[in-house]
Write a protein that holds these residues in place. Structure first.
Motif, PDB file in Angstrom:
ATOM      1  N   GLY A  85    -105.529 -44.068  57.559  1.00 56.94           N
ATOM      2  CA  GLY A  85    -106.837 -44.687  57.409  1.00 56.94           C
ATOM      3  C   GLY A  85    -107.108 -45.757  58.440  1.00 56.94           C
ATOM      4  O   GLY A  85    -108.242 -45.971  58.836  1.00 56.94           O
ATOM      5  N   ALA A  86    -106.057 -46.465  58.845  1.00 58.04           N
ATOM      6  CA  ALA A  86    -106.271 -47.536  59.815  1.00 58.04           C
ATOM      7  C   ALA A  86    -106.370 -46.933  61.215  1.00 58.04           C
ATOM      8  O   ALA A  86    -105.510 -46.147  61.617  1.00 58.04           O
ATOM      9  N   PRO A  87    -107.410 -47.298  61.950  1.00 60.08           N
ATOM     10  CA  PRO A  87    -107.596 -46.721  63.279  1.00 60.08           C
ATOM     11  C   PRO A  87    -106.703 -47.395  64.320  1.00 60.08           C
ATOM     12  O   PRO A  87    -106.312 -48.547  64.161  1.00 60.08           O
ATOM     13  N   SER A  88    -106.394 -46.684  65.381  1.00 63.79           N
ATOM     14  CA  SER A  88    -105.619 -47.247  66.480  1.00 63.79           C
ATOM     15  C   SER A  88    -106.524 -48.049  67.406  1.00 63.79           C
ATOM     16  O   SER A  88    -107.483 -47.512  67.955  1.00 63.79           O
ATOM     17  N   LEU A  89    -106.225 -49.318  67.539  1.00 62.09           N
ATOM     18  CA  LEU A  89    -106.995 -50.185  68.438  1.00 62.09           C
ATOM     19  C   LEU A  89    -106.028 -51.016  69.267  1.00 62.09           C
ATOM     20  O   LEU A  89    -104.846 -51.125  68.947  1.00 62.09           O
ATOM     21  N   LYS A  90    -106.546 -51.584  70.350  1.00 70.83           N
ATOM     22  CA  LYS A  90    -105.773 -52.612  71.033  1.00 70.83           C
ATOM     23  C   LYS A  90    -106.718 -53.723  71.485  1.00 70.83           C
ATOM     24  O   LYS A  90    -107.875 -53.755  71.057  1.00 70.83           O
ATOM     25  N   TYR A  91    -106.205 -54.666  72.267  1.00 70.50           N
ATOM     26  CA  TYR A  91    -107.001 -55.824  72.655  1.00 70.50           C
ATOM     27  C   TYR A  91    -107.072 -55.914  74.167  1.00 70.50           C
ATOM     28  O   TYR A  91    -106.115 -55.571  74.867  1.00 70.50           O
ATOM     29  N   ALA A  92    -108.203 -56.405  74.648  1.00 72.56           N
ATOM     30  CA  ALA A  92    -108.383 -56.527  76.095  1.00 72.56           C
ATOM     31  C   ALA A  92    -107.653 -57.737  76.656  1.00 72.56           C
ATOM     32  O   ALA A  92    -107.261 -57.752  77.823  1.00 72.56           O
ATOM     33  N   THR A  93    -107.492 -58.753  75.842  1.00 77.66           N
ATOM     34  CA  THR A  93    -106.757 -59.955  76.252  1.00 77.66           C
ATOM     35  C   THR A  93    -105.748 -60.282  75.155  1.00 77.66           C
ATOM     36  O   THR A  93    -105.740 -59.651  74.104  1.00 77.66           O
TER      37      THR A  93
END
Lengths: 368, 368, 368, 368
Positions: B279-287
């Motif tokens: 259920g939790a989507p894969s994300l990342k951060y730009a900084t």
């Protein structure tokens, strides 16, 4: 022991989400016979409430009336668990419906979902600052316990939005308690207030530094090698939302200094210290670069530390973020948010300090 | 759980005094089936040993051969406690007889006596840096456990004696491992070496900053609200002798910044993350101003923190102190002491990080 | 960790006095995503309520409506602490005023005062059986967690007032749930009911034995050497008021037997067991003298144990005792007391079993 | 806290496999200043060694010389962790090669493999009775701590192979220590010896009951509601290998009795009790059906409990079992095994009792 319990003897378990029925705590291990009333707890809760006169604060109204559910009988603690409940009010859950499927930058929305696979999106759920109500209630109990031992904990705003409050000229710790920004300096309180007003109009937020001084601490507190007094205080501070750093005594500055300058010298102690085991002589120190802790154990000097808070991540500017499908979403957080959390975090810093000190007093008592 | 045990599932208990028979650790809760040899442990121990080529180090010789006493069978862990013993050698206890009745400034001599009423004065007993041998041995086990998960921990010297190692031009993390000062920069390694040589001739000591980066950490690690990932790492770091401060990500700088600048933006994540609950989507951060942790839970970005060490308190200059009667005593610590502890503390920082990560990996597994 | 917290991962802290505002619990460490409603909890609480039709029970009326204060969102657990509050009602504190200064024989009145120096004399305060409401509420959460794993816990009355319920002819476990005495045998339920009626008229009370069977337990549960499955179950059972003994499998009888007779033989297992680590073969046992536990670890057979309860110490006969000055006092406890606690203790035995099993399931998962 | 650590303040972690390099323990939380020598520990270890004169014992030779590795300085504890190592000797690992792929009935061979996926098959590895060496060493430290408080712990053989030692005529507790079977009765010691000789020739083994009496316990020990004194003692006892049951005071018999008969009456106490908080009067009891514990808290009367041990599962008769492929295997355990473990388990029962009492003394001290 779950991640929501803190302490080894004087333990607190907190519970509650921002927009659920309530928040609170259970303290287990508080000795019997400590005078305790709901008024004492309410007084501390009032200190962390948003203030209408504070430029830094949200406009949310929180009644925060604590109810002691157990552990107190005829005004004194029973030695059994002390449960305290504070019901949530003025919750405005509808405000948050828009956030159901979107992750706010700088908040725990996505990381908690990545951990738990589920989240209460209303106001951040348990990752909300409202969670600290349980800590402050528990800290009030710890303070009640500590009061007979002479330990005194004072926190204040040391810096906000790049404005450092001078520690010398004009510094007045008693002034801190009286003003909503907890700035211990009349002139700087006004400077900071003006700065925060500007930031509010700019839809921005600011970080800051809280300072804390604990006096009346007997030498000998702290449980090396892992539960050193500073180690546990550091855990306590970093467990508060938005905290990014902590330093004790000379802190980061000591990393740039020399041993010949930073070693605190001993000084004779005219008054015999209490709490000392037989054989240990009464001493004190001429300086306090150590911040009151050496080898993880209190020196008897005041414990001094500083805690860095990042800016409140909720800002009313438009921010580009992602939603639960990974699609772009333009977010504008509208609402009742603090511009800087430091003033309201001071009672939380104090509460966590009180919890650590209470536990360490009890843990150290086994050596007596 | 006593103050010498760390962790909740992957737990370590260390033991030992500087000049007693030996130091070591018992790890309980390491899963079964992890490949483990004495060579792996010895390799890490060698990294914290004083180096004859290092300007920073004591000249004490420590063989530091670990013996696995239990918990390993045919090269794999059994799921039972892993006890590791490292015998003390080259102890020269006689050197310390003069310190029996005198308290060294900046050391734990008096505070531990104020706590326990007794102390092993030889080399500081358990308050000695030698205690960290047990931590490094345990950290080697934690690293063995972590190795299959892709977590990688790298520490280095970020600053010594006021000389900051630049993070951009010339920064070479691989160079750090090769030089005894653990400086990740050829030019600055030499600068710092020269500075330390001067300090040694001046009978003085220096503080410094260790930096640590942990990569390969899945999102979701950390146990709010008290055992947040940064909170427990902070405890771990402050539990190391001579540490006075810790900061994560932008740290103290974030206290001076604005929300609009410091909020890390999300970025789409092309590769699906492992370890995520359904259920939790894969994300990342730009900084990564957050330093890899938001709301006390890992973001999946690398975890970045910095640790401030005060100068080594043992200096050969004459220092005025007090003895156990409270009488003045002129002290000149003669001996084999480090000028700056940071280079040798890097493996300890890494070991404590590994212990935290191993425990957090196991604690988080209950949500899978 | 205080004495009112139980478990290591799936932890419960209970709170509350018999005649204070309420009783309840906080569960920390329950995985996220478990379906949970107040109805499930209320169902279990109803099972421990005094029954008007039971000869064994007090006539106190307890509504026992649980309120979930936190940790549940849209019908599923959040992975955050689950606080449950049950308000006390029908307290009749005035009934107890006479007991303020006198110590009831067989109760904890004096020992708790000897411990804490203070006690809530109303109904025994926290030493009252009412404290178990918090356990049963927590057990309901544990059962909700366990339900997906196939673990099933069934307790029943095995003996009351010297009348042993036969395990063979006429034994009907389903009948136990339907009758207020929890006797799994129609004929013996009536025999025991009649015996209890007589004891009530004689102003006396009776002891008894509760039996418990846990099926569907995978092999591998239990954490040697101190947290063996039977060891923690034993703690759980002896922590229930009035329990004086516990035995597993053949129990005390095995102390009188021979190895050749008591060793359980292995039997081939046609269906592969789940939860096994790779490499371990699926086996079962032809007999179960071990009661489902060998070496402190579950065998995959059903876990069988028996718990001895002493007679309810509150009896209406005149008893000679002492008051707080040490002076003689003739006591006649008038009131609404159970004649035998076993029937109402069955849900408590089950709840504590569920808490142990939930924790052990999570602890064992680290080896997968 | 892993399953190999016991206690909350006075904690012990044990380690070691039967045929690895050694077994031992680390005690953390023992107060500083307690006199302690290796001789004291060796004395207790000698009490659990197999005796050449005992009909009950294995013929394995164990030197069991303890080495204190840390935590003791000039004959007194430092307040730091006390590590004790006992090297294994006379291991005869080759004897066990045949057991590599086969599971012994009644042993933990298969359950531990079902838990860990790996096992040290040599002598049962950590599931061996040799593991108790670490407990006895730790218990010796606990006894040293307790010695100044007047607590005295005495265990004895109450029953073996169906022969119950009478508690009245001829009972002589001092005789128990002198004979290898720990039978406190000259005549019954001989009876039991003869019975065990017969069982040895029949290649069989026997169960038995150990009794334990703890005197000099102040009222007030025990931490309700989960860490009641009897609850923690029950865990301690069931954590010992081969234990299947425990009962306190009247135990199972109280399940068959009436309240009017079993309630212990108070009696005036001529000598004021120590350890009482101010306000609580000194009382004692005329009888001790409670076994010294009411409401989970010590009454000041002696603590009495009995522990049931199953027969040693290693018997020399041929037994049909299964191997790691699930195939039948005819097993004949040849070797140096005890016929009944009770005599050698007495020091283990005492050691675990001492560990519980030491911890409870320290935990209770917070109420003073």
């Amino acid at each position: 022991m779950g991640g929501n319990t803190f302490g080894k003897i004087f333990t607190v378990t907190t519970f509650g989400e921002s927009h659920g029925p309530g928040v609170g705590c259970v303290i287990d291990g508080c000795p019997a016979g400590v005078p305790l009333t709901e008024e004492k707890i309410e007084h501390e809760l009032a200190r962390r409430k948003p203030s209408s006169v504070s430029a830094a604060s949200t406009t949310r109204r929180e009644a925060d009336k604590p109810e002691i559910l157990s552990g107190v009988f005829e005004g004194r603690t029973l030695g059994t668990p002390i449960a305290v409940l504070i019901r949530n009010q003025d919750q405005c859950s509808d405000d948050y419906a828009a956030l159901r499927d979107v992750y706010r930058p700088g908040h725990a929305d996505w990381t908690w979902e990545a951990k738990f696979g589920i989240r209460d999106y209303r106001g951040g759920g348990r990752s909300s600052g409202r969670e600290t109500v349980g800590r402050v209630a528990a800290g009030a109990v710890a303070k009640a316990f500590l009061s007979k031992s002479g330990v005194s904990i004072r926190g204040w705003t040391a810096s906000i939005a790049g404005i450092n409050v001078p520690q010398d000229n004009g510094f007045d710790i008693d002034f801190a308690e009286g003003n909503p920004l907890r700035v211990p300096h009349r002139e700087y309180a006004e400077k900071i207030r003006q700065k925060l007003e500007i930031l509010r109009t700019e839809h921005d937020s600011a970080g800051g530094v809280a300072a804390c001084s604990i006096s009346g601490v007997p030498p000998g507190l702290g449980e090396p090698v892992f539960d050193k007094l500073d180690a546990v205080l550091a855990q306590a501070m970093l467990s508060i939302g938005a905290v990014k750093a902590v330093e004790f005594g000379s802190g980061f500055a000591s990393a740039y200094g020399l041993g010949s300058a930073l070693n605190d010298r001993f000084a004779p102690c005219s008054v015999p210290l209490s709490f000392l085991p037989s054989g240990a002589p009464s001493l004190k120190y001429a300086t306090n670069n150590a911040g009151g802790i050496l080898g993880g154990v209190s020196t008897g000097m005041s414990i001094e530390f500083r805690v860095a808070f990042k800016p409140v991540p909720s800002i009313s500017q438009r921010q580009l973020t992602l939603d639960h499908k990974g699609d772009p979403y333009e977010l504008s957080i509208d609402g009742r948010h603090d511009v800087c959390i430091v003033p309201r975090a001071i009672p939380v810093v104090e509460a966590m300090s009180a919890l650590v000190l209470a536990d360490m007093m009890l843990l150290n008592s086994i050596n007596r």
